[in-house]
Design a protein around this motif. Structure first.
Motif, PDB file in Angstrom:
ATOM      1  N   PHE A  25       8.246   3.951  -8.746  1.00 40.02           N
ATOM      2  CA  PHE A  25       8.389   2.846  -9.700  1.00 40.02           C
ATOM      3  C   PHE A  25       9.198   1.706  -9.083  1.00 40.02           C
ATOM      4  O   PHE A  25       8.847   0.528  -9.242  1.00 40.02           O
ATOM      5  CB  PHE A  25       9.067   3.360 -10.974  1.00 40.02           C
ATOM      6  N   GLU A  26      10.284   2.039  -8.377  1.00 51.32           N
ATOM      7  CA  GLU A  26      11.117   1.005  -7.756  1.00 51.32           C
ATOM      8  C   GLU A  26      10.324   0.185  -6.753  1.00 51.32           C
ATOM      9  O   GLU A  26      10.478  -1.044  -6.665  1.00 51.32           O
ATOM     10  CB  GLU A  26      12.313   1.657  -7.068  1.00 51.32           C
ATOM     11  N   VAL A  27       9.456   0.854  -5.975  1.00 52.09           N
ATOM     12  CA  VAL A  27       8.683   0.147  -4.953  1.00 52.09           C
ATOM     13  C   VAL A  27       7.656  -0.791  -5.584  1.00 52.09           C
ATOM     14  O   VAL A  27       7.558  -1.968  -5.229  1.00 52.09           O
ATOM     15  CB  VAL A  27       7.978   1.161  -4.021  1.00 52.09           C
ATOM     16  N   PHE A  28       6.893  -0.297  -6.556  1.00 50.59           N
ATOM     17  CA  PHE A  28       5.772  -1.070  -7.093  1.00 50.59           C
ATOM     18  C   PHE A  28       6.198  -2.036  -8.194  1.00 50.59           C
ATOM     19  O   PHE A  28       5.477  -3.006  -8.473  1.00 50.59           O
ATOM     20  CB  PHE A  28       4.682  -0.121  -7.602  1.00 50.59           C
ATOM     21  N   LEU A  69       1.414  -4.191  -0.468  1.00 49.20           N
ATOM     22  CA  LEU A  69       2.056  -2.889  -0.281  1.00 49.20           C
ATOM     23  C   LEU A  69       1.186  -1.856   0.419  1.00 49.20           C
ATOM     24  O   LEU A  69       1.676  -0.779   0.770  1.00 49.20           O
ATOM     25  CB  LEU A  69       2.503  -2.320  -1.638  1.00 49.20           C
ATOM     26  N   ASN A  70      -0.096  -2.170   0.612  1.00 46.10           N
ATOM     27  CA  ASN A  70      -0.968  -1.208   1.279  1.00 46.10           C
ATOM     28  C   ASN A  70      -0.447  -0.901   2.685  1.00 46.10           C
ATOM     29  O   ASN A  70      -0.098  -1.810   3.441  1.00 46.10           O
ATOM     30  CB  ASN A  70      -2.400  -1.747   1.355  1.00 46.10           C
ATOM     31  N   ASN A  71      -0.361   0.389   3.018  1.00 45.55           N
ATOM     32  CA  ASN A  71       0.144   0.876   4.311  1.00 45.55           C
ATOM     33  C   ASN A  71       1.659   0.678   4.480  1.00 45.55           C
ATOM     34  O   ASN A  71       2.167   0.770   5.597  1.00 45.55           O
ATOM     35  CB  ASN A  71      -0.592   0.218   5.480  1.00 45.55           C
ATOM     36  N   THR A  72       2.362   0.410   3.381  1.00 46.20           N
ATOM     37  CA  THR A  72       3.818   0.308   3.439  1.00 46.20           C
ATOM     38  C   THR A  72       4.428   1.711   3.541  1.00 46.20           C
ATOM     39  O   THR A  72       4.046   2.614   2.787  1.00 46.20           O
ATOM     40  CB  THR A  72       4.363  -0.389   2.179  1.00 46.20           C
ATOM     41  N   PRO A  73       5.370   1.929   4.458  1.00 43.79           N
ATOM     42  CA  PRO A  73       6.008   3.250   4.543  1.00 43.79           C
ATOM     43  C   PRO A  73       6.888   3.534   3.316  1.00 43.79           C
ATOM     44  O   PRO A  73       7.698   2.710   2.919  1.00 43.79           O
ATOM     45  CB  PRO A  73       6.858   3.159   5.815  1.00 43.79           C
ATOM     46  N   ILE A  74       6.692   4.688   2.713  1.00 44.76           N
ATOM     47  CA  ILE A  74       7.532   5.176   1.624  1.00 44.76           C
ATOM     48  C   ILE A  74       8.053   6.545   2.050  1.00 44.76           C
ATOM     49  O   ILE A  74       7.269   7.454   2.278  1.00 44.76           O
ATOM     50  CB  ILE A  74       6.760   5.285   0.298  1.00 44.76           C
ATOM     51  N   LYS A  75       9.364   6.634   2.202  1.00 46.28           N
ATOM     52  CA  LYS A  75       9.988   7.844   2.769  1.00 46.28           C
ATOM     53  C   LYS A  75       9.413   8.168   4.145  1.00 46.28           C
ATOM     54  O   LYS A  75       9.170   9.327   4.488  1.00 46.28           O
ATOM     55  CB  LYS A  75       9.833   9.032   1.818  1.00 46.28           C
ATOM     56  N   LYS A  77       6.450   7.538   5.430  1.00 44.63           N
ATOM     57  CA  LYS A  77       5.014   7.770   5.553  1.00 44.63           C
ATOM     58  C   LYS A  77       4.253   6.630   4.894  1.00 44.63           C
ATOM     59  O   LYS A  77       4.526   6.278   3.742  1.00 44.63           O
ATOM     60  CB  LYS A  77       4.627   9.104   4.909  1.00 44.63           C
ATOM     61  N   ALA A  78       3.310   6.043   5.649  1.00 43.28           N
ATOM     62  CA  ALA A  78       2.556   4.892   5.140  1.00 43.28           C
ATOM     63  C   ALA A  78       1.658   5.322   3.987  1.00 43.28           C
ATOM     64  O   ALA A  78       0.878   6.272   4.112  1.00 43.28           O
ATOM     65  CB  ALA A  78       1.730   4.274   6.260  1.00 43.28           C
ATOM     66  N   CYS A  79       1.764   4.618   2.860  1.00 40.40           N
ATOM     67  CA  CYS A  79       0.922   4.940   1.709  1.00 40.40           C
ATOM     68  C   CYS A  79      -0.429   4.228   1.838  1.00 40.40           C
ATOM     69  O   CYS A  79      -0.558   3.233   2.558  1.00 40.40           O
ATOM     70  CB  CYS A  79       1.594   4.537   0.401  1.00 40.40           C
ATOM     71  N   ARG A  80      -1.421   4.743   1.168  1.00 45.30           N
ATOM     72  CA  ARG A  80      -2.766   4.148   1.198  1.00 45.30           C
ATOM     73  C   ARG A  80      -3.151   3.790  -0.238  1.00 45.30           C
ATOM     74  O   ARG A  80      -3.187   4.655  -1.112  1.00 45.30           O
ATOM     75  CB  ARG A  80      -3.757   5.148   1.790  1.00 45.30           C
ATOM     76  N   ILE A  81      -3.440   2.502  -0.483  1.00 41.14           N
ATOM     77  CA  ILE A  81      -3.694   2.013  -1.836  1.00 41.14           C
ATOM     78  C   ILE A  81      -5.143   1.563  -1.960  1.00 41.14           C
ATOM     79  O   ILE A  81      -5.693   0.926  -1.049  1.00 41.14           O
ATOM     80  CB  ILE A  81      -2.752   0.846  -2.195  1.00 41.14           C
ATOM     81  N   MET A  82      -5.753   1.875  -3.070  1.00 43.71           N
ATOM     82  CA  MET A  82      -7.108   1.393  -3.377  1.00 43.71           C
ATOM     83  C   MET A  82      -7.249   1.251  -4.884  1.00 43.71           C
ATOM     84  O   MET A  82      -6.404   1.733  -5.645  1.00 43.71           O
ATOM     85  CB  MET A  82      -8.155   2.375  -2.836  1.00 43.71           C
ATOM     86  N   TRP A  83      -8.288   0.550  -5.302  1.00 46.64           N
ATOM     87  CA  TRP A  83      -8.540   0.449  -6.725  1.00 46.64           C
ATOM     88  C   TRP A  83      -8.913   1.819  -7.272  1.00 46.64           C
ATOM     89  O   TRP A  83      -9.642   2.582  -6.635  1.00 46.64           O
ATOM     90  CB  TRP A  83      -9.672  -0.540  -6.996  1.00 46.64           C
ATOM     91  N   SER A  84      -8.414   2.117  -8.442  1.00 45.94           N
ATOM     92  CA  SER A  84      -8.705   3.411  -9.055  1.00 45.94           C
ATOM     93  C   SER A  84     -10.155   3.448  -9.524  1.00 45.94           C
ATOM     94  O   SER A  84     -10.597   2.567 -10.272  1.00 45.94           O
ATOM     95  CB  SER A  84      -7.771   3.653 -10.243  1.00 45.94           C
ATOM     96  N   GLN A  85     -10.885   4.453  -9.059  1.00 48.06           N
ATOM     97  CA  GLN A  85     -12.278   4.634  -9.460  1.00 48.06           C
ATOM     98  C   GLN A  85     -12.375   5.808 -10.425  1.00 48.06           C
ATOM     99  O   GLN A  85     -12.321   6.961 -10.011  1.00 48.06           O
ATOM    100  CB  GLN A  85     -13.155   4.891  -8.225  1.00 48.06           C
ATOM    101  N   ARG A  86     -12.494   5.541 -11.703  1.00 52.21           N
ATOM    102  CA  ARG A  86     -12.552   6.606 -12.696  1.00 52.21           C
ATOM    103  C   ARG A  86     -13.917   7.303 -12.709  1.00 52.21           C
ATOM    104  O   ARG A  86     -14.040   8.426 -13.181  1.00 52.21           O
ATOM    105  CB  ARG A  86     -12.265   6.041 -14.096  1.00 52.21           C
TER     106      ARG A  86
END
Length: 562
Positions: A25-28, A69-75, A77-86
């Protein structure tokens, strides 16, 4: 980046297992107000599955988070972000999805994204890594349209990226790849060999299919054959021919097995899949077996409920004595279910059987971890379960109170009265309290109004059915406690009584953790299982070990995990 998405929901993958909701939550929330977020966790163990969903109040903030924020390291490790596909059909259809291999190890998610974003809007981009976060040399890109995917394949396939020529093609599922691509191998595994078969004899058998570069039969420290070996062919076609033609044939008096040699991890995965698909729902685990029960008697005992494909009683290393448990496998799930319903708890020989569907060790461990997680998340701390001094529980009227003979309880300091006899209600002034395994508290009202023993030493009539079995007169011999005795008690009293039996046994080997372990067992096992642990100390020792493993792993977690 331009996009046709109007969603405000994002998928965040490749998260470090220690990342918590508050940290995420703090990051985003720095990009824009986050409406809500959720880290997905295993239903059993509650451990992070390393991905999450984040919802913003508006799509503009979500798009900004994806860009920045895509590929931003969190703890770390680089996170991977994409649009949520329901809609899972879009992800599984393969439309717009491409596969890239022969990537240089230095190419990460961001470099792959930067390379392929020139051909259209990217929904997802990933370089596959191992447990050390090192690239495995391949990845995937999912475009918004099939046209963009075809353009990327035409332009990038065969090009040099970081001095390596890459392959780019349409993504295919493992089933599609398996249907079109045959596994090639040269190394062959042979087993069920007679002890007198030599390497030369095995070579003569197999070299008819092609040139052999290496062959060996495995032996023990005395040079005696272990009955299996390996042969490596020069060409894959020769290895395939040996498997197809020699497997299942008679050789030197025994039917041999010839198949593709597999690595240990591959064999374990195959066995796991075989268990889950072939034996799930038909294989039963039976414990608390009488010493007189062998595999044949076990089959005869359970044969009334269907066709048994296999039965086995496990024995010690010398094969001389039973370990007290075994397995029975039926041909259909219905037969197995009927056997569980009919045989669980039934007396066979001198002991009541425990019958349940067989589970892998990791599944049983996960269930125990789930119980521990449940304790940690509840309002009542685990330490309150069977502590050295616990909350006083005064039973309601009509409920007999029992103290097992094996648990002597010295009077508290400062109390000079006589020691209460087994079966009497807790004396006034709070002496000799019964511990409540659920962490209960005394009911409201004056406990002095509870029924007390009659002057003649007999219990009130309402208590006699159980009291007569368990409550002895002073100086009398306590009758043996049986499963039937425990089952005849009110349900709310059974766990309390079994806890009193198990606690001192656990305390003898784990005095500091006996309260936690007793509570974990009471909450995760049935009455029949608990009573079996009381009877068989070797089984109790195994359960204590499992509980200690769970407690150790949870102790090593970070505060955020807890």
């Amino acid at each position: 980046m331009t996009t046709t998405f109007s969603s405000s929901s994002l998928y965040v993958g490749d998260l470090h297992p220690d990342v918590s909701e508050s940290h995420l939550f703090e990051v985003f929330n720095q990009v824009g107000p986050v409406a809500n977020l959720r880290i997905c966790r295993d239903n059993t163990t509650r451990r992070s599955l390393s991905y999450a969903y984040i919802n913003y109040h508006n799509s503009t903030d979500a798009e900004r988070a994806l860009d920045t924020l895509n590929n931003t390291p969190i703890k770390g490790k680089a996170c991977r972000i994409m649009w949520s596909q329901r809609d899972p059909s879009l992800r599984k259809s393969g439309i717009g999805n491409i596969f890239i291999k022969n990537l240089d190890k230095t190419v990460d998610h961001k470099a792959l994204y930067d390379t392929f974003s020139a051909f259209g809007n990217i929904l997802s981009c990933k370089v596959v890594t191992d447990e050390t976060n090192t690239s495995k040399g391949f990845g995937f890109v999912h475009y918004e349209s099939q046209e963009s995917a075809e353009k990327a394949i035409a332009k990038v396939n065969g090009m040099m990226i970081n001095n390596q020529k890459v392959f780019v093609g349409p993504f295919k599922s493992s089933k599609e790849r398996g249907a079109t691509q045959e596994v090639k191998y040269t190394n062959v595994f042979i087993k069920n060999l007679s002890e007198d078969v030599s390497e030369q004899q095995l070579t003569d058998l197999l070299q008819a299919h092609g040139k052999i570069t290496n062959l060996c039969i495995m032996t023990d420290e005395k040079g005696k054959s272990k009955g299996f070996g390996f042969a490596n062919f020069e060409h894959a076609d020769a290895a395939k021919g040996a498997v197809e033609n020699e497997n299942g044939k008679m050789f030197s008096g025994k039917v041999i097995y010839v198949g593709r040699a597999q690595k240990k991890l591959e064999r374990e995965a195959e066995l796991k899949h075989k268990f889950e698909t072939k034996y799930q729902g038909v294989n039963l685990y039976i414990k608390n077996l009488d010493d007189s029960i062998d595999s044949d008697k076990l089959r005869a005992t359970f044969s009334a409920y269907g066709t048994i494909t296999s039965s086995k009683v496990m024995r010690d290393d010398k094969g001389s004595s039973s370990k007290g448990f075994g397995f029975v496998c039926y041909s259909t799930p219905d037969e197995a279910s009927k056997a569980v319903a009919e045989m669980h708890g039934r007396m066979v020989g001198s002991k009541p059987l425990y019958v349940a569907f067989a589970q892998r060790k990791d599944v049983r461990r996960a269930q125990l971890e789930a119980q521990h997680t449940k304790f940690k998340s509840s309002r009542m701390p685990v330490q309150s379960i069977y502590p050295p001094t616990g909350p006083i529980f005064y039973p309601p009227a009509g409920m007999p109170v029992v103290y097992p003979q094996m648990i002597p309880r010295p009077p508290r300091a400062g109390w000079n009265g006589p020691v209460p006899q087994q079966g009497q209600y807790p004396p006034m002034q709070g002496q000799y309290p019964i511990r409540n395994p659920r962490g209960g508290v005394p009911p409201t009202g004056n406990h002095r109004n509870q029924p007390r023993p009659r002057p003649d030493g007999q219990q009130p009539a309402a208590q006699q059915p159980i009291a007569q079995q368990l409550i002895a007169e002073p100086q009398a011999v306590q009758p043996e406690v049986t499963l039937a005795t425990v089952q005849s008690m009110p349900r709310e009293q059974q766990n309390s009584f079994l806890g009193e039996l198990l606690y001192p046994l656990i305390h003898a080997s784990q005095p500091d953790l006996s309260g936690k372990i007793t509570g974990m067992l009471l909450d995760s096992l049935t009455v029949e299982e608990l009573f079996t642990l009381y009877q068989r100390t070797e089984l109790l020792a195994d359960k204590i070990k499992e509980a200690l493993d769970v407690l150790t792993n949870n102790t090593n977690e970070t505060p955020e995990q807890q």
